[in-house]
Scaffold this motif. Structure first.
Motif, PDB file in Angstrom:
ATOM      1  N   SER A  28       0.849  -1.178   0.000  1.00 49.84           N
ATOM      2  CA  SER A  28       0.000   0.000   0.000  1.00 49.84           C
ATOM      3  C   SER A  28       0.891   1.236   0.000  1.00 49.84           C
ATOM      4  O   SER A  28       1.239   1.754  -1.052  1.00 49.84           O
ATOM      5  CB  SER A  28      -0.961  -0.017   1.186  1.00 49.84           C
ATOM      6  OG  SER A  28      -1.877   1.048   1.079  1.00 49.84           O
ATOM      7  N   ASN A  57      -8.564   1.252  -0.251  1.00 49.97           N
ATOM      8  CA  ASN A  57      -9.273   0.186   0.453  1.00 49.97           C
ATOM      9  C   ASN A  57     -10.028  -0.700  -0.525  1.00 49.97           C
ATOM     10  O   ASN A  57     -10.068  -1.921  -0.365  1.00 49.97           O
ATOM     11  CB  ASN A  57     -10.232   0.779   1.491  1.00 49.97           C
ATOM     12  CG  ASN A  57      -9.510   1.306   2.708  1.00 49.97           C
ATOM     13  OD1 ASN A  57      -8.300   1.142   2.865  1.00 49.97           O
ATOM     14  ND2 ASN A  57     -10.249   1.938   3.593  1.00 49.97           N
ATOM     15  N   LYS A  60      -7.766  -3.220  -1.982  1.00 52.58           N
ATOM     16  CA  LYS A  60      -7.435  -4.260  -0.994  1.00 52.58           C
ATOM     17  C   LYS A  60      -8.549  -5.307  -0.965  1.00 52.58           C
ATOM     18  O   LYS A  60      -8.284  -6.509  -0.891  1.00 52.58           O
ATOM     19  CB  LYS A  60      -7.227  -3.645   0.392  1.00 52.58           C
ATOM     20  CG  LYS A  60      -5.938  -2.862   0.542  1.00 52.58           C
ATOM     21  CD  LYS A  60      -5.891  -2.168   1.902  1.00 52.58           C
ATOM     22  CE  LYS A  60      -4.661  -1.309   2.076  1.00 52.58           C
ATOM     23  NZ  LYS A  60      -4.552  -0.182   1.151  1.00 52.58           N
ATOM     24  N   GLU A  61      -9.791  -4.842  -1.032  1.00 52.96           N
ATOM     25  CA  GLU A  61     -10.931  -5.756  -1.038  1.00 52.96           C
ATOM     26  C   GLU A  61     -10.995  -6.559  -2.339  1.00 52.96           C
ATOM     27  O   GLU A  61     -11.120  -7.784  -2.307  1.00 52.96           O
ATOM     28  CB  GLU A  61     -12.241  -4.977  -0.877  1.00 52.96           C
ATOM     29  CG  GLU A  61     -12.437  -4.363   0.488  1.00 52.96           C
ATOM     30  CD  GLU A  61     -13.721  -3.556   0.559  1.00 52.96           C
ATOM     31  OE1 GLU A  61     -14.798  -4.111   0.237  1.00 52.96           O
ATOM     32  OE2 GLU A  61     -13.651  -2.369   0.935  1.00 52.96           O
ATOM     33  N   ASN A  68     -14.123  -6.070   4.137  1.00 49.88           N
ATOM     34  CA  ASN A  68     -14.447  -4.673   4.422  1.00 49.88           C
ATOM     35  C   ASN A  68     -14.607  -4.422   5.913  1.00 49.88           C
ATOM     36  O   ASN A  68     -14.280  -3.344   6.407  1.00 49.88           O
ATOM     37  CB  ASN A  68     -15.716  -4.256   3.676  1.00 49.88           C
ATOM     38  CG  ASN A  68     -16.072  -2.816   3.954  1.00 49.88           C
ATOM     39  OD1 ASN A  68     -16.839  -2.528   4.876  1.00 49.88           O
ATOM     40  ND2 ASN A  68     -15.490  -1.914   3.196  1.00 49.88           N
ATOM     41  N   LEU A  71     -11.320  -3.454   7.432  1.00 53.81           N
ATOM     42  CA  LEU A  71     -10.955  -2.086   7.062  1.00 53.81           C
ATOM     43  C   LEU A  71     -11.764  -1.071   7.860  1.00 53.81           C
ATOM     44  O   LEU A  71     -11.226  -0.066   8.330  1.00 53.81           O
ATOM     45  CB  LEU A  71     -11.141  -1.877   5.560  1.00 53.81           C
ATOM     46  CG  LEU A  71     -10.173  -2.672   4.687  1.00 53.81           C
ATOM     47  CD1 LEU A  71     -10.699  -2.813   3.268  1.00 53.81           C
ATOM     48  CD2 LEU A  71      -8.804  -2.025   4.699  1.00 53.81           C
ATOM     49  N   THR A  72     -13.044  -1.345   8.022  1.00 54.35           N
ATOM     50  CA  THR A  72     -13.921  -0.438   8.762  1.00 54.35           C
ATOM     51  C   THR A  72     -13.576  -0.420  10.248  1.00 54.35           C
ATOM     52  O   THR A  72     -13.494   0.645  10.860  1.00 54.35           O
ATOM     53  CB  THR A  72     -15.399  -0.853   8.567  1.00 54.35           C
ATOM     54  OG1 THR A  72     -15.695  -0.844   7.173  1.00 54.35           O
ATOM     55  CG2 THR A  72     -16.330   0.085   9.302  1.00 54.35           C
ATOM     56  N   ALA A  76      -7.025   0.675   7.430  1.00 53.76           N
ATOM     57  CA  ALA A  76      -6.082   0.030   6.508  1.00 53.76           C
ATOM     58  C   ALA A  76      -4.707  -0.157   7.137  1.00 53.76           C
ATOM     59  O   ALA A  76      -3.988  -1.101   6.812  1.00 53.76           O
ATOM     60  CB  ALA A  76      -5.970   0.843   5.222  1.00 53.76           C
ATOM     61  N   VAL A  81      -5.334  -5.952   8.967  1.00 58.70           N
ATOM     62  CA  VAL A  81      -5.398  -5.772   7.515  1.00 58.70           C
ATOM     63  C   VAL A  81      -4.140  -6.307   6.833  1.00 58.70           C
ATOM     64  O   VAL A  81      -4.239  -6.978   5.806  1.00 58.70           O
ATOM     65  CB  VAL A  81      -5.675  -4.295   7.152  1.00 58.70           C
ATOM     66  CG1 VAL A  81      -5.454  -4.036   5.663  1.00 58.70           C
ATOM     67  CG2 VAL A  81      -7.103  -3.936   7.553  1.00 58.70           C
ATOM     68  N   SER A 102       1.340  -1.614   4.934  1.00 56.68           N
ATOM     69  CA  SER A 102       0.347  -0.550   4.890  1.00 56.68           C
ATOM     70  C   SER A 102       0.767   0.489   5.923  1.00 56.68           C
ATOM     71  O   SER A 102       1.149   0.136   7.037  1.00 56.68           O
ATOM     72  CB  SER A 102      -1.050  -1.094   5.210  1.00 56.68           C
ATOM     73  OG  SER A 102      -2.033  -0.102   4.996  1.00 56.68           O
TER      74      SER A 102
END
Length: 163
Positions: A28, A57, A60-61, A68, A71-72, A76, A81, A102
């Motif tokens: 990332s 993001n 990444k998904e 997700n 991430l949420t 990230a 992650v 990341s």
């Protein structure tokens, strides 16, 4: 620093070849810098499979299958992650060793909990995983370069643990 990166890359290449390993990166904040470093070495196609640059993001998904909800919940730039990034990179390739990264290279984007310079690195090899968080100092280029050095060191260490 570039000499150090070259030396570490050569060491990693020798280990990967001697252990018949293929590497994959999931990057990332380094934006492909690790992959570039590895492929700067002639003959890297014998031990480097590919690199994923998943800066957003959504990528990444989509490209690595990072959930997700991770991430949420964690953001990230988190251990959860980068573990998922390693796992996804290995599942989508025939590589044996994954390196993920990341972080927040700056100059903006830092928070009190995750200041500029916060970088998470992950490695996975044969079911073994290792993660590390760093708080690097310097400008954007310095932070990214330090992340590459630590990514290479960690990959070398993972292979050496197999011995």
């Amino acid at each position: 620093m570039l000499n150090k990166i070259s030396t570490l890359t050569e060491q990693l290449a020798q280990l990967a070849i001697s252990h018949q390993l293929k590497l994959v990166t999931a990057e990332s904040c380094t934006g492909g810098y690790i992959s570039k470093t590895l492929t700067d070495l002639a003959g890297s196609s014998s031990w480097f499979e590919c690199g994923f640059v998943t800066y957003s993001n959504a990528s990444k998904e989509t490209l690595l299958g990072v959930d997700n909800s991770l991430l949420t919940r964690y953001g990230a730039v988190s251990e959860e992650v980068i573990k998922a990034m390693c796992k996804g990179a290995l599942e989508r390739t025939t590589a044996h060793l994954a390196i993920s990264v990341s972080g927040i290279a700056g100059p903006d984007g830092g928070t009190e909990d995750k200041p500029v310079g916060t970088v998470w690195l992950g490695w996975q090899l044969d079911g073994l995983e290792h993660t590390a968080q760093f708080i690097f100092k310097g400008h954007r280029a310095d932070i990214r370069e330090q992340a590459v050095v630590e990514a290479l060191k960690g990959a070398i260490s993972m292979i050496q643990q197999k011995d």
